[in-house]
Scaffold this motif. Structure first.
Motif, mmCIF file in Angstrom:
data_model
loop_
_atom_site.group_PDB
_atom_site.id
_atom_site.type_symbol
_atom_site.label_atom_id
_atom_site.label_comp_id
_atom_site.label_asym_id
_atom_site.label_seq_id
_atom_site.Cartn_x
_atom_site.Cartn_y
_atom_site.Cartn_z
ATOM 1 N N PRO A 1 -0.428 -13.293 17.839
ATOM 2 C CA PRO A 1 -0.708 -12.141 16.819
ATOM 3 C C PRO A 1 0.812 -11.484 16.664
ATOM 4 C CG PRO A 1 -2.466 -12.079 18.242
ATOM 5 C CD PRO A 1 -1.480 -13.179 18.834
ATOM 6 N N GLU A 2 1.374 -11.300 15.516
ATOM 7 C CA GLU A 2 2.516 -10.735 15.239
ATOM 8 C C GLU A 2 2.413 -9.493 14.181
ATOM 9 O OE1 GLU A 2 5.623 -14.496 15.131
ATOM 10 O OE2 GLU A 2 4.466 -13.992 13.339
ATOM 11 N N ILE A 3 3.075 -8.511 14.568
ATOM 12 C CA ILE A 3 2.928 -7.305 13.772
ATOM 13 C C ILE A 3 4.081 -7.085 12.784
ATOM 14 C CG2 ILE A 3 2.852 -4.788 13.670
ATOM 15 C CD1 ILE A 3 1.340 -5.002 16.358
ATOM 16 N N GLY A 4 3.893 -6.990 11.488
ATOM 17 C CA GLY A 4 4.995 -6.966 10.653
ATOM 18 C C GLY A 4 4.697 -6.199 9.379
ATOM 19 N N LEU A 5 5.358 -6.159 8.370
ATOM 20 C CA LEU A 5 5.466 -5.446 7.000
ATOM 21 C C LEU A 5 5.087 -6.320 6.035
ATOM 22 C CD1 LEU A 5 8.152 -2.762 7.562
ATOM 23 C CD2 LEU A 5 5.829 -2.536 7.716
ATOM 24 N N ALA A 6 4.375 -6.008 4.881
ATOM 25 C CA ALA A 6 4.120 -6.811 3.847
ATOM 26 C C ALA A 6 4.364 -5.691 2.571
ATOM 27 C CB ALA A 6 2.797 -7.322 3.721
ATOM 28 N N MET A 7 5.097 -6.282 1.628
ATOM 29 C CA MET A 7 5.388 -5.304 0.342
ATOM 30 C C MET A 7 3.925 -5.241 -0.448
ATOM 31 S SD MET A 7 6.992 -3.292 -1.513
ATOM 32 C CE MET A 7 8.796 -3.585 -0.582
ATOM 33 N N VAL A 8 3.711 -4.040 -0.709
ATOM 34 C CA VAL A 8 2.346 -3.973 -1.723
ATOM 35 C C VAL A 8 2.904 -3.924 -3.368
ATOM 36 C CG1 VAL A 8 0.331 -2.900 -1.993
ATOM 37 C CG2 VAL A 8 0.998 -3.271 0.182
ATOM 38 N N ARG A 9 2.291 -4.660 -4.225
ATOM 39 C CA ARG A 9 2.575 -4.413 -5.460
ATOM 40 C C ARG A 9 1.703 -3.683 -6.139
ATOM 41 N NH1 ARG A 9 7.439 -6.582 -7.413
ATOM 42 N NH2 ARG A 9 6.474 -7.321 -9.161
ATOM 43 N N GLY A 10 1.938 -2.870 -7.164
ATOM 44 C CA GLY A 10 0.689 -2.335 -8.069
ATOM 45 C C GLY A 10 1.128 -2.363 -9.503
ATOM 46 N N ARG A 11 0.194 -2.107 -10.222
ATOM 47 C CA ARG A 11 0.137 -2.034 -11.834
ATOM 48 C C ARG A 11 -0.423 -0.533 -12.333
ATOM 49 N NH1 ARG A 11 0.931 -7.009 -14.647
ATOM 50 N NH2 ARG A 11 0.875 -8.873 -13.094
ATOM 51 N N LEU B 1 4.858 -0.802 -4.935
ATOM 52 C CA LEU B 1 4.295 0.421 -4.446
ATOM 53 C C LEU B 1 4.919 0.907 -3.046
ATOM 54 C CD1 LEU B 1 1.953 2.592 -5.117
ATOM 55 C CD2 LEU B 1 0.409 0.960 -4.022
ATOM 56 N N GLY B 2 4.713 -0.046 -1.967
ATOM 57 C CA GLY B 2 5.375 0.339 -0.522
ATOM 58 C C GLY B 2 4.958 -0.754 0.287
ATOM 59 N N GLU B 3 5.282 -0.494 1.450
ATOM 60 C CA GLU B 3 5.165 -1.686 2.719
ATOM 61 C C GLU B 3 3.806 -1.222 3.337
ATOM 62 O OE1 GLU B 3 8.930 -1.130 4.649
ATOM 63 O OE2 GLU B 3 9.697 -2.874 3.599
ATOM 64 N N LEU B 4 3.026 -2.333 3.872
ATOM 65 C CA LEU B 4 1.808 -2.166 4.564
ATOM 66 C C LEU B 4 2.016 -2.806 5.862
ATOM 67 C CD1 LEU B 4 -1.167 -1.496 4.419
ATOM 68 C CD2 LEU B 4 -1.411 -4.101 3.716
ATOM 69 N N THR B 5 1.746 -2.212 6.811
ATOM 70 C CA THR B 5 1.975 -2.886 8.201
ATOM 71 C C THR B 5 0.488 -3.594 8.314
ATOM 72 O OG1 THR B 5 2.806 -0.842 9.297
ATOM 73 C CG2 THR B 5 1.809 -2.285 10.969
ATOM 74 N N MET B 6 0.976 -4.807 8.684
ATOM 75 C CA MET B 6 -0.209 -5.949 8.985
ATOM 76 C C MET B 6 0.057 -6.610 10.148
ATOM 77 S SD MET B 6 0.340 -8.751 6.120
ATOM 78 C CE MET B 6 -0.721 -9.830 6.410
ATOM 79 N N THR B 7 -1.050 -7.462 10.718
ATOM 80 C CA THR B 7 -0.858 -8.337 11.737
ATOM 81 C C THR B 7 -1.427 -9.707 11.491
ATOM 82 O OG1 THR B 7 -1.128 -6.320 13.258
ATOM 83 C CG2 THR B 7 -1.626 -8.538 14.290
ATOM 84 N N ARG B 8 -0.696 -10.646 11.996
ATOM 85 C CA ARG B 8 -1.417 -11.968 11.678
ATOM 86 C C ARG B 8 -1.353 -12.979 12.703
ATOM 87 N NH1 ARG B 8 3.869 -15.144 8.992
ATOM 88 N NH2 ARG B 8 5.190 -15.000 10.513
ATOM 89 N N ALA B 9 -2.115 -13.904 12.719
ATOM 90 C CA ALA B 9 -2.433 -14.890 13.878
ATOM 91 C C ALA B 9 -2.811 -16.127 13.476
ATOM 92 C CB ALA B 9 -3.487 -14.343 15.054
#
Length: 138
Positions: A31-41, A51-59
């Motif tokens: 499991p790795e914690i990182g950021l993903a860019m969130v886009r909006g309309r 829109l901004g960045e979202l903290t997320m975890t993946r594995a």
């Protein structure tokens, strides 16, 4: 994947504990914690914008036991919860190999999510404001 990502980790832990013969697995990607860019309309139809960045975890996990060798599962969840991402990846791998126990557990999790959504909607419904426009006569 949406049910696994949106369900609380405690619900996934409960579903995992209810499985009698758990499959053996290995972590392909811890499991790795990182950021993903969130886009909006704007209004869902305008030009996309960051829109901004979202903290997320993946594995990523691979089932190593009999009947599951080579089955890889992936988990992506919002927030900083490594165990949640690992459990989501495990359930994803078990679903890919056609494990009916996981499908039944996911139905229960989906029902819990729907009940929570309905309770939240009922709670905010009294504060709903409806706007309307009066047409003036000429």
């Amino acid at each position: 994947m949406g049910i696994l990502a949106k369900s609380p980790r405690t619900a996934l832990e409960r579903a995992w504990d209810e499985i009698a013969d758990k499959p053996a697995y290995r972590l392909l990607r811890a499991p790795e914690i990182g950021l993903a860019m969130v886009r909006g309309r704007i209004a869902g139809t305008g030009e996309p914008f960051n829109l901004g960045e979202l903290t997320m975890t993946r594995a990523a996990v691979q089932i190593t036991g009999p009947g599951g060798l080579g089955v890889t599962g992936y988990g992506h969840v919002a927030g900083r919860d490594p165990r949640h991402a690992e459990l989501a990846a495990l359930f994803d791998a078990m679903l890919q190999r056609g494990d009916g126990r996981v499908a039944a557990a996911l139905e229960d999790l989906a029902a819990e999510l729907a009940a929570a959504r309905a309770a939240k909607a009922a709670k905010v419904a009294p504060s709903r404001v409806e706007f309307f426009t009066l047409v003036r006569g000429e």
